[in-house]
Scaffold this motif. Sequence first.
Motif, PDB file in Angstrom:
ATOM      1  N   LEU A 160     -64.427  47.845  54.969  1.00  0.00           N
ATOM      2  CA  LEU A 160     -63.051  47.342  54.896  1.00  0.00           C
ATOM      3  C   LEU A 160     -62.064  48.499  55.044  1.00  0.00           C
ATOM      4  O   LEU A 160     -61.051  48.378  55.754  1.00  0.00           O
ATOM      5  CB  LEU A 160     -62.835  46.617  53.567  1.00  0.00           C
ATOM      6  CG  LEU A 160     -61.564  45.769  53.453  1.00  0.00           C
ATOM      7  CD1 LEU A 160     -61.679  44.538  54.350  1.00  0.00           C
ATOM      8  CD2 LEU A 160     -61.335  45.343  52.003  1.00  0.00           C
ATOM      9  N   GLY A 161     -62.361  49.614  54.372  1.00  0.00           N
ATOM     10  CA  GLY A 161     -61.505  50.784  54.501  1.00  0.00           C
ATOM     11  C   GLY A 161     -61.477  51.317  55.921  1.00  0.00           C
ATOM     12  O   GLY A 161     -60.441  51.779  56.414  1.00  0.00           O
ATOM     13  N   MET A 162     -62.628  51.240  56.601  1.00  0.00           N
ATOM     14  CA  MET A 162     -62.670  51.674  57.998  1.00  0.00           C
ATOM     15  C   MET A 162     -61.820  50.761  58.882  1.00  0.00           C
ATOM     16  O   MET A 162     -61.116  51.227  59.788  1.00  0.00           O
ATOM     17  CB  MET A 162     -64.112  51.715  58.486  1.00  0.00           C
ATOM     18  CG  MET A 162     -64.920  52.866  57.921  1.00  0.00           C
ATOM     19  SD  MET A 162     -66.624  52.872  58.536  1.00  0.00           S
ATOM     20  CE  MET A 162     -66.348  53.052  60.312  1.00  0.00           C
ATOM     21  N   LEU A 163     -61.884  49.462  58.621  1.00  0.00           N
ATOM     22  CA  LEU A 163     -61.066  48.539  59.412  1.00  0.00           C
ATOM     23  C   LEU A 163     -59.583  48.801  59.163  1.00  0.00           C
ATOM     24  O   LEU A 163     -58.769  48.723  60.097  1.00  0.00           O
ATOM     25  CB  LEU A 163     -61.428  47.092  59.072  1.00  0.00           C
ATOM     26  CG  LEU A 163     -60.783  46.008  59.946  1.00  0.00           C
ATOM     27  CD1 LEU A 163     -61.016  46.264  61.434  1.00  0.00           C
ATOM     28  CD2 LEU A 163     -61.310  44.630  59.556  1.00  0.00           C
ATOM     29  N   ALA A 164     -59.220  49.131  57.932  1.00  0.00           N
ATOM     30  CA  ALA A 164     -57.831  49.477  57.629  1.00  0.00           C
ATOM     31  C   ALA A 164     -57.392  50.727  58.376  1.00  0.00           C
ATOM     32  O   ALA A 164     -56.193  50.932  58.601  1.00  0.00           O
ATOM     33  CB  ALA A 164     -57.657  49.672  56.125  1.00  0.00           C
ATOM     34  N   LEU A 165     -58.350  51.549  58.775  1.00  0.00           N
ATOM     35  CA  LEU A 165     -58.071  52.749  59.566  1.00  0.00           C
ATOM     36  C   LEU A 165     -58.250  52.490  61.070  1.00  0.00           C
ATOM     37  O   LEU A 165     -58.358  53.419  61.858  1.00  0.00           O
ATOM     38  CB  LEU A 165     -58.980  53.894  59.127  1.00  0.00           C
ATOM     39  CG  LEU A 165     -58.642  54.491  57.752  1.00  0.00           C
ATOM     40  CD1 LEU A 165     -59.736  55.441  57.299  1.00  0.00           C
ATOM     41  CD2 LEU A 165     -57.299  55.201  57.797  1.00  0.00           C
ATOM     42  N   LYS A 166     -58.298  51.215  61.442  1.00  0.00           N
ATOM     43  CA  LYS A 166     -58.386  50.793  62.838  1.00  0.00           C
ATOM     44  C   LYS A 166     -59.649  51.299  63.525  1.00  0.00           C
ATOM     45  O   LYS A 166     -59.603  51.804  64.650  1.00  0.00           O
ATOM     46  CB  LYS A 166     -57.143  51.234  63.612  1.00  0.00           C
ATOM     47  CG  LYS A 166     -55.844  50.614  63.103  1.00  0.00           C
ATOM     48  CD  LYS A 166     -54.662  51.023  63.970  1.00  0.00           C
ATOM     49  CE  LYS A 166     -53.377  50.428  63.443  1.00  0.00           C
ATOM     50  NZ  LYS A 166     -52.216  50.842  64.263  1.00  0.00           N
ATOM     51  N   GLN A 167     -60.769  51.113  62.853  1.00  0.00           N
ATOM     52  CA  GLN A 167     -62.065  51.443  63.439  1.00  0.00           C
ATOM     53  C   GLN A 167     -62.712  50.139  63.903  1.00  0.00           C
ATOM     54  O   GLN A 167     -63.133  49.319  63.091  1.00  0.00           O
ATOM     55  CB  GLN A 167     -62.948  52.158  62.420  1.00  0.00           C
ATOM     56  CG  GLN A 167     -62.349  53.458  61.889  1.00  0.00           C
ATOM     57  CD  GLN A 167     -62.147  54.482  62.979  1.00  0.00           C
ATOM     58  OE1 GLN A 167     -63.084  54.858  63.685  1.00  0.00           O
ATOM     59  NE2 GLN A 167     -60.914  54.965  63.115  1.00  0.00           N
ATOM     60  N   LYS A 168     -62.806  49.950  65.207  1.00  0.00           N
ATOM     61  CA  LYS A 168     -63.273  48.686  65.764  1.00  0.00           C
ATOM     62  C   LYS A 168     -64.684  48.341  65.319  1.00  0.00           C
ATOM     63  O   LYS A 168     -65.027  47.153  65.167  1.00  0.00           O
ATOM     64  CB  LYS A 168     -63.203  48.746  67.289  1.00  0.00           C
ATOM     65  CG  LYS A 168     -63.521  47.431  67.973  1.00  0.00           C
ATOM     66  CD  LYS A 168     -63.375  47.543  69.485  1.00  0.00           C
ATOM     67  CE  LYS A 168     -63.686  46.215  70.169  1.00  0.00           C
ATOM     68  NZ  LYS A 168     -63.533  46.320  71.653  1.00  0.00           N
ATOM     69  N   GLU A 169     -65.522  49.342  65.091  1.00  0.00           N
ATOM     70  CA  GLU A 169     -66.905  49.074  64.699  1.00  0.00           C
ATOM     71  C   GLU A 169     -67.010  48.335  63.363  1.00  0.00           C
ATOM     72  O   GLU A 169     -68.051  47.773  63.042  1.00  0.00           O
ATOM     73  CB  GLU A 169     -67.683  50.386  64.613  1.00  0.00           C
ATOM     74  CG  GLU A 169     -67.198  51.320  63.508  1.00  0.00           C
ATOM     75  CD  GLU A 169     -67.819  52.697  63.575  1.00  0.00           C
ATOM     76  OE1 GLU A 169     -68.981  52.834  63.168  1.00  0.00           O
ATOM     77  OE2 GLU A 169     -67.127  53.620  64.032  1.00  0.00           O
ATOM     78  N   ALA A 170     -65.920  48.329  62.597  1.00  0.00           N
ATOM     79  CA  ALA A 170     -65.940  47.667  61.291  1.00  0.00           C
ATOM     80  C   ALA A 170     -65.704  46.162  61.391  1.00  0.00           C
ATOM     81  O   ALA A 170     -65.919  45.442  60.414  1.00  0.00           O
ATOM     82  CB  ALA A 170     -64.898  48.291  60.365  1.00  0.00           C
ATOM     83  N   VAL A 171     -65.274  45.689  62.543  1.00  0.00           N
ATOM     84  CA  VAL A 171     -64.932  44.269  62.665  1.00  0.00           C
ATOM     85  C   VAL A 171     -66.123  43.381  62.331  1.00  0.00           C
ATOM     86  O   VAL A 171     -66.030  42.461  61.504  1.00  0.00           O
ATOM     87  CB  VAL A 171     -64.393  43.958  64.079  1.00  0.00           C
ATOM     88  CG1 VAL A 171     -64.285  42.437  64.283  1.00  0.00           C
ATOM     89  CG2 VAL A 171     -63.036  44.610  64.281  1.00  0.00           C
TER      90      VAL A 171
END
Length: 283
Positions: A160-171
């Motif tokens: 979730l933190g990675m997605l908040a940092l706009k990391q597409k792999e976290a989707v």
Amino acid sequence: MKSCLAALLCVLPWTTPTPAQSESPPAVDAPAKLAEWPTLDAPTKDRVLALFGQFKKPAEELRTAAAKDLLGIGAGAAPLLFQQVSDREPNQNDQLFAVFDAMLDRTHAALMAREVQKPRAELRRYLIRRLCTFADPDVLAVLQATTKDKDALTAFYAWLGMLALKQKEAVAPVLAYTRTNWREVGEFAAVVLPAARSPEAGQWLWDAIATASPADQMTGLRLLRYLAPKEQASNLRTYLQSKDNVVLKEAINTARVLHGERPVENLPVFQVVEMSKQWLQKL
């Protein structure tokens, strides 16, 4: 023993935001991050441990007084208090976490990240949860490493933190976990994800659910409440014409949030079709 310290100190940083609050905040100059914990002398360290001991007392006023005294000592007490977090019952974790909520902020992010490798699952989970609220690119490597944590919830917070940092792999991992755990993590996602709200992040979700199952479309629409900009609201027209009531309901809620209204989590079935028609006219 449950404590009401969090309420008394008003320190929880992840209460559900209003729709207006869910927009990404304007950029401001961040305070300098600390490279080391403040040092404490030996008598103060002894006092920290003595104050922690008061958390075990039955009297609420003693526990509250101890928390306030620890906050007066400051962040230098954190390393000693981290050692008191336990994976076993009974414990004083709730009281410790309430103190950490008030004591630590993004200036301590690098120091907190150093503690994530500690063996206690409760401590790792707490630290990653806090770190992902900061949307701090400097802790991205720590979040990436923690996605492999053996504790599923800790790993989810890292994704979730990675997605908040706009990391597409976290989707995909965030979609997969929230599909079956929305009740437990939905409010927290509402706090963390608006940091990534953008056409780019929104499009990742639109693409991910375009040909997905109704369950995945439902989940994606829930996440799009907090990732899509209002300008993408017209994309909801497809989902507002779905034959699946669950998809319709979530499309309505996403439309509501993108237009500054609160979602209605328990939307009655008999209202879904009528409200979907209303939103189709608005969009």
